[in-house]
Write a protein that holds these residues in place. Structure first.
Motif, short mmCIF file in Angstrom:
data_model
loop_
_atom_site.label_atom_id
_atom_site.label_comp_id
_atom_site.label_asym_id
_atom_site.label_seq_id
_atom_site.Cartn_x
_atom_site.Cartn_y
_atom_site.Cartn_z
N TRP A 88 0.57 1.42 11.70
CA TRP A 88 -0.40 1.77 12.73
C TRP A 88 -1.56 2.55 12.13
O TRP A 88 -2.72 2.28 12.43
CB TRP A 88 0.26 2.58 13.85
CG TRP A 88 -0.75 3.11 14.81
CD1 TRP A 88 -1.33 2.44 15.86
CD2 TRP A 88 -1.36 4.40 14.79
NE1 TRP A 88 -2.25 3.24 16.49
CE2 TRP A 88 -2.28 4.46 15.85
CE3 TRP A 88 -1.20 5.52 13.98
CZ2 TRP A 88 -3.05 5.59 16.10
CZ3 TRP A 88 -1.97 6.64 14.24
CH2 TRP A 88 -2.87 6.66 15.30
N GLN A 89 -1.26 3.50 11.25
CA GLN A 89 -2.31 4.31 10.61
C GLN A 89 -3.24 3.43 9.78
O GLN A 89 -4.46 3.54 9.89
CB GLN A 89 -1.67 5.40 9.72
CG GLN A 89 -2.67 6.31 9.07
CD GLN A 89 -3.44 7.16 10.08
OE1 GLN A 89 -2.86 7.67 11.01
NE2 GLN A 89 -4.73 7.28 9.88
N GLU A 90 -2.66 2.56 8.98
CA GLU A 90 -3.48 1.66 8.14
C GLU A 90 -4.33 0.73 9.00
O GLU A 90 -5.52 0.53 8.72
CB GLU A 90 -2.57 0.84 7.22
CG GLU A 90 -1.91 1.66 6.14
CD GLU A 90 -0.85 0.89 5.38
OE1 GLU A 90 -0.83 -0.37 5.47
OE2 GLU A 90 -0.03 1.53 4.69
N SER A 91 -3.72 0.15 10.02
CA SER A 91 -4.46 -0.77 10.90
C SER A 91 -5.55 -0.05 11.67
O SER A 91 -6.64 -0.61 11.90
CB SER A 91 -3.50 -1.46 11.87
OG SER A 91 -2.60 -2.26 11.17
N SER A 92 -5.30 1.18 12.07
CA SER A 92 -6.32 1.96 12.79
C SER A 92 -7.51 2.25 11.89
O SER A 92 -8.67 2.17 12.33
CB SER A 92 -5.71 3.27 13.30
OG SER A 92 -4.74 3.00 14.28
N GLU A 93 -7.25 2.59 10.64
CA GLU A 93 -8.34 2.84 9.68
C GLU A 93 -9.13 1.56 9.44
O GLU A 93 -10.36 1.59 9.36
CB GLU A 93 -7.78 3.40 8.37
CG GLU A 93 -7.21 4.79 8.49
CD GLU A 93 -8.21 5.82 8.98
OE1 GLU A 93 -9.39 5.78 8.55
OE2 GLU A 93 -7.84 6.67 9.81
N GLU A 94 -8.43 0.44 9.32
CA GLU A 94 -9.09 -0.85 9.12
C GLU A 94 -9.98 -1.17 10.32
O GLU A 94 -11.10 -1.66 10.17
CB GLU A 94 -8.03 -1.94 8.93
CG GLU A 94 -8.61 -3.32 8.71
CD GLU A 94 -7.51 -4.37 8.58
OE1 GLU A 94 -7.59 -5.38 9.31
OE2 GLU A 94 -6.60 -4.15 7.77
N TRP A 95 -9.48 -0.90 11.55
CA TRP A 95 -10.26 -1.16 12.75
C TRP A 95 -11.51 -0.30 12.79
O TRP A 95 -12.59 -0.77 13.15
CB TRP A 95 -9.43 -0.95 14.01
CG TRP A 95 -10.24 -1.10 15.26
CD1 TRP A 95 -10.57 -0.15 16.15
CD2 TRP A 95 -10.88 -2.30 15.72
NE1 TRP A 95 -11.36 -0.66 17.15
CE2 TRP A 95 -11.57 -1.99 16.91
CE3 TRP A 95 -10.92 -3.61 15.24
CZ2 TRP A 95 -12.29 -2.93 17.62
CZ3 TRP A 95 -11.66 -4.55 15.96
CH2 TRP A 95 -12.32 -4.21 17.13
N LYS A 96 -11.41 0.96 12.40
CA LYS A 96 -12.58 1.85 12.38
C LYS A 96 -13.65 1.29 11.43
O LYS A 96 -14.84 1.27 11.76
CB LYS A 96 -12.19 3.26 11.94
CG LYS A 96 -11.39 4.01 12.99
CD LYS A 96 -10.93 5.35 12.46
CE LYS A 96 -9.96 6.00 13.43
NZ LYS A 96 -9.34 7.21 12.88
#
Length: 115
Positions: A88-96
């Motif tokens: 979730w953390q990695e995907s959230s950073e990617e989305w940002k």
């Protein structure tokens, strides 16, 4: 204006993980929360939701268990794992980063480079 399913399709897993970061939950409740958070503009199709649960569980990102909610049908609850929290953390950073890039590409303001 509704949100195109294509716009969010690649983020189904991250949306589910985000919901499970808040608390353990079951499919219907997660879908209702998604609808509420988006003002009714987006919801998962049942097949999409349960296919994602299976994929996430097989990937070790979530676990499931049967809840004891009293009388009536038993509910299958889902919980995020430590690997799921990391994803979730990695995907959230990617989305940002994706939002920054899309904002830059879709803006109508013209920027000129000085040479």
């Amino acid at each position: 204006m509704s949100i195109s399913a294509d716009t969010l399709r690649g983020h189904t897993d991250t949306i589910i993980l985000a919901q499970l970061m808040k608390k353990n939950s079951y499919g219907y409740e997660i879908n209702k929360n998604v609808q509420r958070c988006t003002g009714g503009r987006y919801e998962f199709k049942e097949a999409t939701l349960y296919t994602a649960f299976k994929r996430l569980e097989q990937g070790g990102l979530i676990t499931s268990y049967w809840g004891e909610d009293g009388p009536g049908a038993r509910r299958r609850y889902y919980a995020i794992t430590e690997e799921g929290r990391q994803q979730w953390q990695e995907s959230s950073e990617e989305w940002k980063e994706t939002r920054i890039i899309l904002d830059a590409l879709l803006t109508l303001e013209v920027e000129y480079e000085s040479n």
